[in-house]
Design an enzyme around this catalytic site. Sequence first.
Site, mmCIF file in Angstrom:
data_model
loop_
_atom_site.group_PDB
_atom_site.id
_atom_site.type_symbol
_atom_site.label_atom_id
_atom_site.label_comp_id
_atom_site.label_asym_id
_atom_site.label_seq_id
_atom_site.Cartn_x
_atom_site.Cartn_y
_atom_site.Cartn_z
ATOM 1 N N GLU A 81 40.392 -10.951 -23.325
ATOM 2 C CA GLU A 81 40.644 -9.754 -24.133
ATOM 3 C C GLU A 81 41.366 -8.729 -23.253
ATOM 4 O OE1 GLU A 81 37.099 -7.578 -25.342
ATOM 5 O OE2 GLU A 81 35.883 -9.057 -24.316
ATOM 6 N N CYS A 113 34.361 -10.792 -26.274
ATOM 7 C CA CYS A 113 33.745 -11.637 -25.235
ATOM 8 C C CYS A 113 33.361 -13.015 -25.755
ATOM 9 C CB CYS A 113 32.530 -10.932 -24.650
ATOM 10 S SG CYS A 113 32.952 -9.339 -23.946
ATOM 11 N N THR A 154 29.898 -0.464 -16.121
ATOM 12 C CA THR A 154 29.852 -1.843 -16.632
ATOM 13 C C THR A 154 31.242 -2.483 -16.583
ATOM 14 O OG1 THR A 154 30.045 -1.069 -18.927
ATOM 15 C CG2 THR A 154 27.835 -1.444 -18.104
ATOM 16 N N HIS A 235 25.451 -13.847 -22.864
ATOM 17 C CA HIS A 235 26.606 -13.028 -22.498
ATOM 18 C C HIS A 235 26.024 -11.760 -21.874
ATOM 19 C CE1 HIS A 235 29.947 -10.407 -22.510
ATOM 20 N NE2 HIS A 235 29.461 -9.640 -23.465
ATOM 21 N N ASN A 285 30.839 -6.736 -15.605
ATOM 22 C CA ASN A 285 31.227 -7.400 -16.848
ATOM 23 C C ASN A 285 32.514 -8.193 -16.646
ATOM 24 O OD1 ASN A 285 31.428 -8.192 -19.499
ATOM 25 N ND2 ASN A 285 31.554 -6.126 -20.361
#
Length: 399
Positions: A81, A113, A154, A235, A285
Amino acid sequence: MDTKVGIDKMSVYLPHFYLEMEELATARGVEVEKYTIGIGQNKMAVPTIEEDIVALGANAAKQILTEEDKGAIDQVIFATESSFDYSKASSTYIHELLEIQPFAKSFEVKEACYGATAALQLACDYVRLRPNRKVLVISADEARYGLETGGEPTQGAGAIAMLISADPQIFALDMDSISITDNQFDFWRPNYSEYSMVDGKFSTELYKNIFTRIMTKMEATQPEKLKQLRAMTFHLPFTKMGKKALGSYEELADSVFNEEEKTALLNTWKSYFEESARLNKEVGNVYTASLFLSLVSLLIFAEDLKSGDQIGLFSYGSGAVAELLVGTIQDGFLNALNKDVIVQHFNNREAIDIERYEAIFNEAVPTDDSKTTIKGPIETAGFYLAEVDAHRRYYKYRD
Ligand code: COA
């Protein structure tokens, strides 16, 4: 019996630099425990301008491909993404850089994600029908929320490459899965925006809600299979998220299991959570790659897991699409996943201070039609973005 299909080889590649969450917390005037305990992150990977998603993905895939693999790969699927092009797929560069056989197809998939899970499912279905062929799935992302934003702690970056084949060495995937779509705005990035838009609190609630809906469906349709899952991976946009999801299932009042059964199941899953989050805590992340980084983490650190154990993979993509996959650990998983190499790759990274992080964060690829040699702050070995000329990206390899 049907041919087993799944992940035959798997590798991780990270940017060279990282920022300690302690350094970020001090700079932002936040208690460090908010990041390390409240969010559950220790470090955040910081990609340089040379380490774009193509370079990260190519470096991940290079580690696992033999000449024989390159001749057997029919598809290169890139899940991301963080794409820098609306039209041309990142996998076209990878196809050339890794010298995959010319008659392979290459494309990108997108759904936040969740994208790498869609890619993995496409790959497995292709190989089920053609068991002598292979598919390369690459998942690479740069999670960018912006300096001094709520999402900044994050952030992260990295890539996972997976070679999908019949009779896989690492992890065989079941054909059955449970998926769900729920059109929501929890995290999205309109094409005109450099940064993601996120409603973090809502996203957390939606993630938990969707996880419990999938668990309820699994309980109703395949309770025995659910009970046999030795561990559940998630995830992990930040590692606390997985703990929150486990908590939401624990709190779910209705269950086909009696209290003893459900407690036993949850205690087993909880006992593996730290191992499944260990690598993610050191990176941040990685969007599409986060779930698969967690799977690698579980497989290399959970010492009592063995061939035949069944593992759940909860994939979540904001927007929102989620899917619960189930797979079985295969005999060759410890040989195929070289723990020492992975740990060394993590340890070879270099810490930077807040000033250097902010300077690297603000570097950008030129958007005019000039010819620019890309010069990162450090020359690391491997593929890197070397030049942009008339809006075209060119990559080189450094020994
Ligand atoms: N010690 C320990 N914990 C602390 C703390 C301290 N000193 N200070 C705060 N915390 C805890 C809070 O209690 C909270 O825990 P909880 O969620 O279990 O209640 C946690 O740290 C985070 O604090 P909060 O005030 O909620 O942080 P925030 O408003 O800065 O938001 C995120 C945190 C993660 C929501 C935000 O960074 C974000 O939106 N990130 C993007 C997430 C994303 O990408 N989602 C979509 C993909 S799935």
